[in-house]
Design an enzyme around this catalytic site. Sequence first.
Site, PDB file in Angstrom:
ATOM      1  CG  PHE A   1      -0.254  -0.256   2.522  1.00  0.00           C
ATOM      2  CD1 PHE A   1       0.309   0.782   3.256  1.00  0.00           C
ATOM      3  CD2 PHE A   1      -0.158  -1.541   3.021  1.00  0.00           C
ATOM      4  CE1 PHE A   1       0.954   0.546   4.456  1.00  0.00           C
ATOM      5  CE2 PHE A   1       0.481  -1.790   4.232  1.00  0.00           C
ATOM      6  CZ  PHE A   1       1.034  -0.745   4.943  1.00  0.00           C
ATOM      7  CE1 TYR A   2       4.144   1.846   3.750  1.00  0.00           C
ATOM      8  CE2 TYR A   2       6.319   1.064   3.163  1.00  0.00           C
ATOM      9  CZ  TYR A   2       5.383   1.357   4.123  1.00  0.00           C
ATOM     10  OH  TYR A   2       5.678   1.173   5.448  1.00  0.00           O
ATOM     11  N   GLY A   3       1.941   3.564  -2.087  1.00  0.00           N
ATOM     12  CA  GLY A   3       1.752   4.066  -3.438  1.00  0.00           C
ATOM     13  C   GLY A   3       0.657   3.325  -4.165  1.00  0.00           C
TER      14      GLY A   3
END
Length: 338
Positions: A46-48
């Site tokens: 979910f980083y980006g």
Amino acid sequence: MPQITGKEIGPIGYGMMGLAIKPDQTFEALDAALEQGCNFWNGGEFYGPPDGNSLALLEKYLAARPEGTADKIVLSVKGCFSVATRTVDGSPEAIRRSIDGCLAQLKGRKTKIDIYQCARRDPNVPLEVALGVIENEYVKTGKVGGIGLSEVRAETIHEAVKIATIAAVEVELSLWSTEILDNGVASACAQYGIPIVAYSPVGRGLLSGQYQSWADVEKAAETNPMMNMSPRFAKENFDTNLELLHRVKTIADAKGCTPAQLAINWTRVLSQFSSSLKKALPAGAIVVPIPGSTAPERVVENSKLIDLSEDEMKQIDEVLDKFVRAGDRYPSSIPTNT
């Protein structure tokens, strides 16, 4: 050198969150990390955006690098969390979807995720069920090297070690966030010999000196939405918290290093001074700080090992003892210490 899942890692790792903000600098930043021996990389699905998250960027990087580069990297991945809805889903279906999706994004460039962890514990799923899926379906089949925990309470650690082998516990630890030293989390990790992966060791950038005024925070928030997620960067709290940078900088200047280097290495050596500090880790605790940066020169700066004397640690300890932070680490809508 510390080890995680039986693999040797550098004493300082690398946090991949910021790569999604400036993906054009990915290759140079990751090259710098490996060149400096920072081979423990911490990413998140979910980083980006899905097509530009940690896994997608890593796949592109490995595709452009010589064969064998992937073998140098010890990769930790968080999943099962939605930034948009600020909710965690640790159901067996969600865990399978997350891990399978992460492996698919790597396209075989790296065949194993060395550590996988749900970003938060799902209160609606028994821990033995969530950990059982990872252990039985992914660790035992060789797709995942080990199980990690993220943002957990001490009680969760004590419960988890009875269910599975825990490879690492990822928690926030910095001069700005010392909660784990008092809430039993650090003690639990030391008790079981579990390495602590310390995220945001530079206080989310505060201790780097890049934010000197509220205007700096506002500008950064235009491209980095994470700036809006910490109440400590709120306008009413910022000036109070900025005072910590000023106090740390005085010690760093005398040491001949940057405030960021002082902050990172404080987390790294903290357990060596357990008997003489008020803010201390239990003796023998292993801490791997994971500073993140998209600028190669900053990656090099953050990777420098600096020894701190007992007197210097006591100076820092005195600052921490007197300094009162303003604001919580996260807004109430985001679960912490689950």
